[in-house]
Write a protein that holds these residues in place. Structure first.
Motif, PDB file in Angstrom:
ATOM      1  N   UNK A 161       0.818  -1.231   0.000  1.00 18.00           N
ATOM      2  CA  UNK A 161       0.000   0.000   0.000  1.00 18.00           C
ATOM      3  C   UNK A 161       0.845   1.272   0.000  1.00 18.00           C
ATOM      4  N   UNK A 162       2.176   1.098   0.122  1.00 16.67           N
ATOM      5  CA  UNK A 162       3.068   2.250   0.320  1.00 16.67           C
ATOM      6  C   UNK A 162       2.995   3.271  -0.818  1.00 16.67           C
ATOM      7  N   UNK A 163       2.669   2.820  -2.034  1.00 13.46           N
ATOM      8  CA  UNK A 163       2.638   3.747  -3.178  1.00 13.46           C
ATOM      9  C   UNK A 163       1.477   4.745  -3.090  1.00 13.46           C
ATOM     10  N   UNK A 164       0.570   4.586  -2.105  1.00 16.51           N
ATOM     11  CA  UNK A 164      -0.548   5.516  -1.936  1.00 16.51           C
ATOM     12  C   UNK A 164      -0.157   6.713  -1.054  1.00 16.51           C
ATOM     13  N   UNK A 165       1.035   6.649  -0.449  1.00 14.93           N
ATOM     14  CA  UNK A 165       1.412   7.645   0.565  1.00 14.93           C
ATOM     15  C   UNK A 165       2.666   8.417   0.178  1.00 14.93           C
ATOM     16  N   UNK A 166       2.917   9.489   0.928  1.00 16.65           N
ATOM     17  CA  UNK A 166       4.225  10.145   0.882  1.00 16.65           C
ATOM     18  C   UNK A 166       5.149   9.306   1.741  1.00 16.65           C
ATOM     19  N   UNK A 167       6.247   8.791   1.169  1.00 15.37           N
ATOM     20  CA  UNK A 167       7.108   7.830   1.872  1.00 15.37           C
ATOM     21  C   UNK A 167       8.443   8.464   2.261  1.00 15.37           C
ATOM     22  N   UNK A 168       8.845   8.223   3.511  1.00 14.67           N
ATOM     23  CA  UNK A 168      10.113   8.732   4.024  1.00 14.67           C
ATOM     24  C   UNK A 168      11.151   7.618   3.999  1.00 14.67           C
ATOM     25  N   UNK A 169      12.254   7.841   3.294  1.00 16.46           N
ATOM     26  CA  UNK A 169      13.376   6.909   3.319  1.00 16.46           C
ATOM     27  C   UNK A 169      14.379   7.431   4.348  1.00 16.46           C
ATOM     28  N   UNK A 170      14.715   6.584   5.320  1.00 18.10           N
ATOM     29  CA  UNK A 170      15.524   7.058   6.453  1.00 18.10           C
ATOM     30  C   UNK A 170      16.824   6.281   6.597  1.00 18.10           C
ATOM     31  N   UNK A 171      17.754   6.880   7.321  1.00 14.09           N
ATOM     32  CA  UNK A 171      18.932   6.175   7.792  1.00 14.09           C
ATOM     33  C   UNK A 171      18.436   5.324   8.963  1.00 14.09           C
ATOM     34  N   UNK A 172      18.501   4.010   8.809  1.00 18.74           N
ATOM     35  CA  UNK A 172      17.868   3.127   9.801  1.00 18.74           C
ATOM     36  C   UNK A 172      18.453   3.274  11.199  1.00 18.74           C
ATOM     37  N   UNK A 175      17.425   7.361  12.182  1.00 14.92           N
ATOM     38  CA  UNK A 175      16.058   7.849  11.980  1.00 14.92           C
ATOM     39  C   UNK A 175      16.006   9.137  11.173  1.00 14.92           C
ATOM     40  N   UNK A 176      17.193   9.595  10.710  1.00  9.70           N
ATOM     41  CA  UNK A 176      17.229  10.819   9.907  1.00  9.70           C
ATOM     42  C   UNK A 176      16.687  10.535   8.508  1.00  9.70           C
ATOM     43  N   UNK A 177      15.859  11.447   8.006  1.00 11.71           N
ATOM     44  CA  UNK A 177      15.259  11.254   6.677  1.00 11.71           C
ATOM     45  C   UNK A 177      16.272  11.663   5.613  1.00 11.71           C
ATOM     46  N   UNK A 178      16.515  10.747   4.660  1.00 10.20           N
ATOM     47  CA  UNK A 178      17.468  11.047   3.587  1.00 10.20           C
ATOM     48  C   UNK A 178      16.755  11.378   2.276  1.00 10.20           C
ATOM     49  N   UNK A 179      15.490  10.915   2.172  1.00 10.35           N
ATOM     50  CA  UNK A 179      14.757  11.158   0.921  1.00 10.35           C
ATOM     51  C   UNK A 179      13.261  11.103   1.198  1.00 10.35           C
ATOM     52  N   UNK A 180      12.518  11.943   0.503  1.00  8.99           N
ATOM     53  CA  UNK A 180      11.058  11.931   0.595  1.00  8.99           C
ATOM     54  C   UNK A 180      10.490  11.676  -0.800  1.00  8.99           C
TER      55      UNK A 180
END
Length: 380
Positions: A161-172, A175-180
Motif C-alpha cells: 500500500x506504500x505507493x498511496x502515501x508520501x514515503x520517508x526513506x531514512x537512515x535506519x 532515523x534521519x530522513x534522507x529522501x522523501x
C-alpha cells in the motif's frame, strides 16, 4: 505557551469530496464519528492532553458549522488564561485582496502574523481529518533530542500500500530522513508520512517567506517545503508512531473506522481515562432499549431508541430503530431513523435521514458500503 513553547496549527480546510453528500454542506473535519464525536475532536483533544495551550484551526471549505463548533474552546479545556482555540479562515489583508489558501504551506504563510503574536520556538502542524490518539509532547522531546530542524511523524504501512502515501526513506540507525518520495511507484520504505510536522519556527518562517514569492511553487509541505529542507541539508527526522491511525477520506474507510470500535482489541479505546477525547456535550435522554429489541455487538450512544434488531452496528446520538426493523453491519449517524420492518445492511445512514417502512437499503454481499443521504420512502 509556557509548557513547551509549541503552538499548533490544524489544517482543517479540506473538501473531503470522496465523502460525497456528507461533505456537501460541511467541512470534512466536522463530520460525525464514533457515536458522539466529530473528527476534529481528535487533534484538538490530543493538543489539550499534550499540554499545548494555543491552537489555530485553519478553515476554508463549507466552514460555518466547523467554525462555530471549534470556537467553543472550553470543550477541550482550551479556554483558560493564555490559551485558546483560534478559528483562522482566509481573510482580506490591507496589502492584498482576499486570497484563499492555495496549499498547506500557504495556509500557514497567510497566518505568520498570528503565529508571531505568540513567538513560539516550535510549530506543530496537524491535519484535521485523521482519527488517532498521540502525545505530541513526546514527539517534541524526540525533536529536541535529535537537535532537528524538522520532525515528521510516520507510521508503518503494508509495503503493497506504500505507493498511496508520501514515503520517508531514512537512515535506519539514526532515523534521519534522507529522501522523501510522494506516492512512489516502487517504494523503498514503508514509512508513510502522517501529515504531522514539528518545525523550528524561525527556520520555517524564513522558508515560508521565500515560498510565498516563488511563482513555481505549489505552496505545499509535501511537495515543496520538505524537499527544500532535504535539499538544503537540514536535519529532518522521522518520528515512528505506533498505534491506531485512520484516514477517513472515503465512505468505506469512515464505516471501517466506526466498525473498529466494536472490536474487543480496538487500539483506539475511547474509554481510556488517561487520554480522553473531548467533544460537545449534547443534552439528551439515556438510550432506550425496548422489551422486544434484540442487540448483538453494537455501539449504542445516548438518546438512541431501539425497538428492533441491531447487529454489529454503530448508532450515533438520537438514532432510532423501530419494531421489526433490522440494522446489520451499519452506521446510523445522529438523528437517523429506521422505520418499522425496514432492513439496513452494510450501509452508512447520514444525519437525520429516515428509512421508510419496510424499505431495504444496502446488501450483505456488496463490495462497497452504501451511503444513504436522502430519505428512503417506504410503504405508506
Amino acid at each position: 505557551m509556557k509548557q513547551n513553547n509549541m503552538l499548533a496549527m490544524i489544517l482543517a480546510g479540506g473538501r473531503g469530496t470522496r465523502l460525497h453528500e456528507l461533505t456537501k454542506k460541511m467541512a470534512k473535519p466536522a463530520v460525525s464519528y464514533g457515536g458522539k464525536y466529530r473528527i476534529i475532536d481528535f487533534p484538538l483533544s490530543n493538543c489539550a492532553n499534550s499540554g499545548i495551550d494555543v491552537v489555530g484551526v485553519l478553515t476554508q471549505y463549507e466552514s460555518i458549522q466547523l467554525n462555530s463548533y471549534v470556537a467553543v474552546g472550553r470543550r477541550w479545556g482550551l479556554d483558560a488564561k493564555n490559551s485558546g482555540v483560534y478559528v483562522l479562515p482566509p481573510r482580506e489583508k490591507a496589502d492584498a485582496n482576499l486570497d484563499v489558501y492555495r496549499g498547506t504551506a500557504d495556509a500557514i504563510s497567510q497566518n505568520i502574523d498570528f503565529i508571531d503574536t505568540f513567538s513560539p520556538e516550535y510549530l506543530l502542524i496537524l491535519s484535521g481529518d485523521h482519527i488517532y490518539k498521540m502525545n505530541y509532547a513526546k514527539m517534541l522531546a524526540y525533536h529536541k533530542e535529535n537537535n532537528a530542524d524538522a520532525t515528521i511523524a510516520v507510521i508503518e504501512v503494508p509495503m503493497k500500500e506504500a505507493s498511496r502515501f508520501g514515503i520517508m526513506n531514512t537512515d535506519e540507525e539514526t532515523g534521519r530522513i534522507v529522501e522523501f518520495e510522494e506516492k512512489p511507484e516502487k517504494p523503498k520504505s514503508n514509512l508513510a508520512s502522517m501529515g504531522i510536522y514539528i518545525f523550528n519556527w524561525k527556520l520555517l518562517r524564513k522558508m515560508l517567506m521565500a515560498d510565498m514569492k516563488d511563482n513555481d511553487s505549489s505552496h505545499d509541505f509535501g511537495k515543496d517545503i520538505i524537499p527544500a529542507l532535504l535539499n538544503d541539508g537540514k536535519s529532518v527526522y522521522a518520528y515512528k508512531f505506533k498505534g491506531y491511525w485512520k484516514d477517513v477520506g472515503t465512505i468505506d474507510s469512515l464505516w471501517e473506522a466506526n466498525m473498529d470500535l466494536l472490536s474487543k482489541n480496538n487500539e483506539l479505546d475511547l474509554h481510556d481515562p488517561t487520554w480522553k477525547i473531548y467533544t460537545e456535550d449534547v443534552t439528551s435522554l439515556p438510550q432506550y432499549i425496548g422489551a422486544d429489541a434484540s442487540i448483538e455487538k453494537a455501539f449504542v450512544t445516548q438518546g438512541c431508541v431501539i425497538d428492533g434488531e441491531v447487529k454489529n452496528s454503530v448508532l450515533f446520538t438520537g438514532a432510532k430503530v423501530a419494531a421489526g426493523a433490522k440494522v446489520i453491519d451499519s452506521v446510523l449517524m445522529p438523528g437517523s431513523e429506521v422505520e418499522e420492518g425496514a432492513v439496513v445492511q452494510r450501509a452508512l445512514v447520514a444525519d437525520d435521514i429516515k428509512i421508510g417502512k419496510n424499505a431495504v437499503v444496502g446488501s450483505a454481499d456488496s463490495e462497497h458500503i452504501e451511503l444513504v443521504a436522502k430519505r428512503v420512502k417506504g410503504e405508506e
